[in-house]
Design an enzyme around this catalytic site. Structure first.
Site, PDB file in Angstrom:
ATOM      1  N   GLY A 102      91.192  42.745  58.615  1.00 14.25           N
ATOM      2  CA  GLY A 102      91.932  41.633  59.040  1.00 14.25           C
ATOM      3  C   GLY A 102      91.054  40.227  58.289  1.00 14.25           C
ATOM      4  CB  SER A 103      91.394  36.866  59.118  1.00 14.12           C
ATOM      5  OG  SER A 103      90.963  36.828  60.519  1.00 14.12           O
TER       6      SER A 103
ATOM      7  CD  GLU B  44      89.333  45.202  53.862  1.00 16.50           C
ATOM      8  OE1 GLU B  44      89.463  43.875  53.909  1.00 16.50           O
ATOM      9  OE2 GLU B  44      90.414  45.702  53.768  1.00 16.50           O
TER      10      GLU B  44
ATOM     11  N   GLY C 199      88.142  36.614  62.255  1.00 18.68           N
ATOM     12  CA  GLY C 199      88.624  37.610  63.134  1.00 18.68           C
ATOM     13  C   GLY C 199      87.460  38.628  63.168  1.00 18.68           C
ATOM     14  N   GLY C 200      87.216  39.250  61.837  1.00 17.64           N
ATOM     15  CA  GLY C 200      86.072  40.167  61.381  1.00 17.64           C
ATOM     16  C   GLY C 200      84.602  39.626  62.027  1.00 17.64           C
TER      17      GLY C 200
ATOM     18  CB  CYS D  53      92.232  43.681  51.544  1.00 11.13           C
ATOM     19  SG  CYS D  53      92.904  44.233  52.986  1.00 11.13           S
TER      20      CYS D  53
ATOM     21  CD  GLU E 160      92.043  37.563  51.487  1.00 10.44           C
ATOM     22  OE1 GLU E 160      91.127  37.526  52.184  1.00 10.44           O
ATOM     23  OE2 GLU E 160      92.895  38.342  51.012  1.00 10.44           O
TER      24      GLU E 160
ATOM     25  CE  LYS F  91      94.630  43.252  71.194  1.00 16.55           C
ATOM     26  NZ  LYS F  91      95.654  43.222  69.976  1.00 16.55           N
TER      27      LYS F  91
END
Lengths: 496, 496
Positions: A204-205, A228, A208-209, A265, A356, A147
């Protein structure tokens, strides 16, 4: 304009992946390594267009993109080499013992099935369409559905074309690799729920994860999600080192905090130390460093807006003081570095300060006592990295604290800064939740392949039907555990 | 009367485990192996009381229990040997390259944290309080909290005492091992939700395992659950083999189906073949075998009642015919072997027939065509094992089907029967969901240790602060990957 891939097309591509899996799981490690090297060659041959397209889409400097391209090629090649070595097959053979009525048992790892990979925004090459997740999944023997990240669609398409061309040239089934585009969250959700997707990789965020993780666990057949999701990567600085090198450390910290406009990250967002003269020297030097940083554009406006918002929220918390800020007037979506300061107690009590902030924002936590440092360590959520800035004597005096920090991160640094994630076997890029959804795996380095395999045992099968990795003759000449001992040889020779 | 451990006591025991973890994660593989061998010695020294207690609590014959005791001791010793070899540390070292500004990076696996183990009812020694889960977690460097299975409380207590005595004698912290008793589901749920539990191992029913999996994934910090939840372990029998050996196969199948009153996760509950003369011969022979089986008591009344209930439900399904049944009048909770028969289409259409029935119940699926066999394979849920009963020629003629079966199981047998799970490296006891919650791991064999480790990288640490496994000198003399190549030596010698 990014095309929204239809459900019908997604279903079709997944069906192709299912068919390709039946082919791919029976390829040998050598065949897959050859394919991976061919992808690397193909990417290497891509001309200026790749770099200029990515630069236009991400604002990342050409020098950085040139380096990232080399890194991406290096990932395909080093993962290929590791795959070919047989290390991830974890081949084990226990020979039959007829006198004990024990059969012949042979186990190795095969690909887990079609893998869904989400491209990341901050590494358009190395963590995106042709990034480490795609390379490691194919190395494991899994077809990949990518994606694409909508922030760099043209870059993704160039990379997708390179992989597709390699698939065509190899004569392998087209379903080995598919590229899906779109901006809606529903696409990711639909794919993650699809019964024929067997694992998901995401960078990503947290939101989202975690959403993907929850979807995957609620499936009728739950599947692993390797997300991650970043972290604040604390630096714990100790007395003797600060006394010796406060100014050097400030220079290093400022440089790491603002590298790539803080869009890593592993960006060290928190700096924790005892208050006092040494820390004051560090702060004085840091102020000077930070104000000299030239602001440049962030990856896209959405990231800039989010940075500004979160920076604002953090700065407005009580007992948080902005101590250094780039003064330059900013244009477009330039990320302006900011450093704030707070007390140990405030950091412990206000969870917002442990969130973060993606971008060049750092917070100095000035503690009253060593007890406070320990309390912060106890309370820390899982991190990708933690850095101990100290001398050997500082370490000896803080062993309990440092032992505890091991439980809170995937990579523990002694001095140096956490940005710069080497693509090597010994890298661990993955830490306890919430920095990743699964602290047992890494998304950088050849060990990333391990995420996408599962073991299967064959009991009493004739040699002709066994995979090459498990045949008596050991035609691939890999290291196997035979009857409990490491063995790189052929079993035939021994019995002749 | 089983004591319900209070929440206060559970909290206290988990706190002891947290403290023990800080100790245990810094022990070397050799020290843990020594401890594990001491547990084995302790269990070996347990006298008749262990066997007679277990016999009284489980109805399992003394001969079987004697064998299971030996197996349990063998698990502790073989896992200890594997742990000591260093294989599960997966140590990797990438030396500094100052000219490329690359730091020194060293990675190895440490224990994931305190592990919760649920004892199983059907293996009072090997999969219970001192079973493979406890041994592999301690081997990984994790303290263990055992929730004892309420079906054999006294047996569990004897085993718990043996481990506790070993902990005391070793001088290790008492929190290395804790024993929790009770009959309420709330205990398991409370422990699984506890923030300081880092992984869960379970062997039992689908409902039990799936409930723990869901609880663990809904935690604020989700943790892995390794639940082995059984399966129907289909046998696919092919034409040529049936023609050659129908009667032998019937004997083998009857024996495996009724072994231990069918109370094994690997019990072959389904037998699938093309209908016709060969299958008829098999069925005729099977009837004779089954009716001669002498019924014996199942593990406890609850299991017997459940067996009777599920057997009744399956038998009442349309187009299901009981073809063989033990005629003997049964006493108490003796499990009476039953074999039913149905058509391929009926098996495909009625999902109830694919549900596991824990006990000696088998169903013969007589298919019309090879297409039907393939359709059944496509539709199969994840299994611990699948058996191909065939000749080499049968395999050559059914390669597509057999390739597909690899996606549906953890262990694929060529002839033989799936009961009998050898404790060796090449064993895979774990298959795709729903046979387990995580097909990537095994709960039998030394590789079971892998469930409870996570990697941690150390960057730029002085040798004196590194774990033994990663020191330059390689004091434990383990195999490590150094700069990408396997290396069993000392790094000091090379640089002298």
């Amino acid at each position: 304009m990014i095309e929204e891939t239809s459900k019908k097309t997604m279903d079709h591509k997944i069906q192709l992946a299912v068919e390709a899996y039946q082919f791919l799981k029976n390829t040998t490690i050598k065949e897959r390594a050859e394919f991976m090297n061919a992808v690397a060659d193909h990417i290497e041959a891509l001309g200026e267009e790749l770099l200029t397209t990515a630069h236009a889409e991400t604002s990342l400097p050409l020098a950085r993109l040139t380096g990232e391209k080399a890194r991406t090629i290096g990932q395909w090649r080093s993962y290929a080499k590791a795959v070919a070595s047989g290390i991830y097959t974890e081949s084990r053979i226990d020979l039959a013992q007829p006198e004990k009525q024990k059969g012949d048992l042979r186990k190795y790892n095969i690909g887990i099935g079609p893998v869904l990979v989400f491209g990341a925004s901050n590494f358009p090459f190395a963590f995106s369409t042709a990034g480490g997740d795609t390379a490691s999944a194919i190395g494991a023997g899994c077809p990949v559905i990518v994606k694409a990240h909508p922030a760099h669609p043209k870059t993704s398409q160039i990379m997708a074309d390179a992989i597709t061309a390699t698939v065509e040239r190899s004569g392998w089934p087209e379903g080995i690799f598919s590229h899906i585009t779109g901006t809606s969250h529903e696409i990711g959700s639909y794919l993650t729920q699809h019964k024929d997707i067997h694992a998901v990789a995401f960078t990503g965020s947290f939101n989202g994860g975690k959403a993907l993780f929850d979807i995957a666990n609620r499936r009728e057949n739950p599947i692993p999600v390797f997300a991650e999701m970043g972290s604040i990567n604390p630096v714990f600085a100790f007395e003797q080192l600060l006394e010796d090198k406060a100014e050097n450390l400030a220079k290093e910290y400022a440089s790491s905090l603002t590298l790539g406009v803080g869009q890593f990250c592993t960006n060290p967002g928190v700096f924790i130390a005892l208050k006092g003269n040494h820390l004051n020297r560090f702060i004085t030097a840091l102020k000077k460093e930070i104000t000299e940083i030239v602001p440049v554009n962030m990856l896209h406006k959405g990231i800039f807006d989010n940075f500004e918002k979160l920076k604002g929220i953090a700065s407005e918390q009580s007992e948080v003081e902005i101590i250094a800020e780039v003064n330059t007037k900013i244009n477009e979506w330039q990320g302006r570095a900011v450093v704030a300061q707070t007390t140990g107690q405030n950091f412990i009590q206000n969870p917002i300060l442990s969130e973060e902030i993606f971008g060049p924002f750092g917070i100095i936590v000035a503690c009253e006592t060593s007890e406070e440092l320990l309390q912060i360590a106890h309370q820390l959520k899982g991190q990708l990295t933690i850095t101990v800035a100290g001398t050997a004597q500082d370490v000896r005096e803080n062993l309990n604290l440092i032992n505890l920090l091991k439980d809170k991160c995937g990579r523990l640094l002694f001095n140096g800064m956490p940005t710069g994630v080497e693509v090597v076997y010994a890298m661990q890029h993955g830490g306890p939740f919430p920095s990743t959804t699964d602290t047992r795996f890494t998304s950088v380095g050849p060990d990333a392949v391990k995420r996408f395999v599962r073991p299967i045992s064959f009991q009493n099968w004739p040699d002709e039907f066994l995979p090459e990795e498990l045949k008596d003759e050991n035609p691939l000449q890999i290291s196997r555990i035979v009857d409990g001992e490491v063995n790189s040889g052929s079993l035939k020779l021994e019995t002749v």
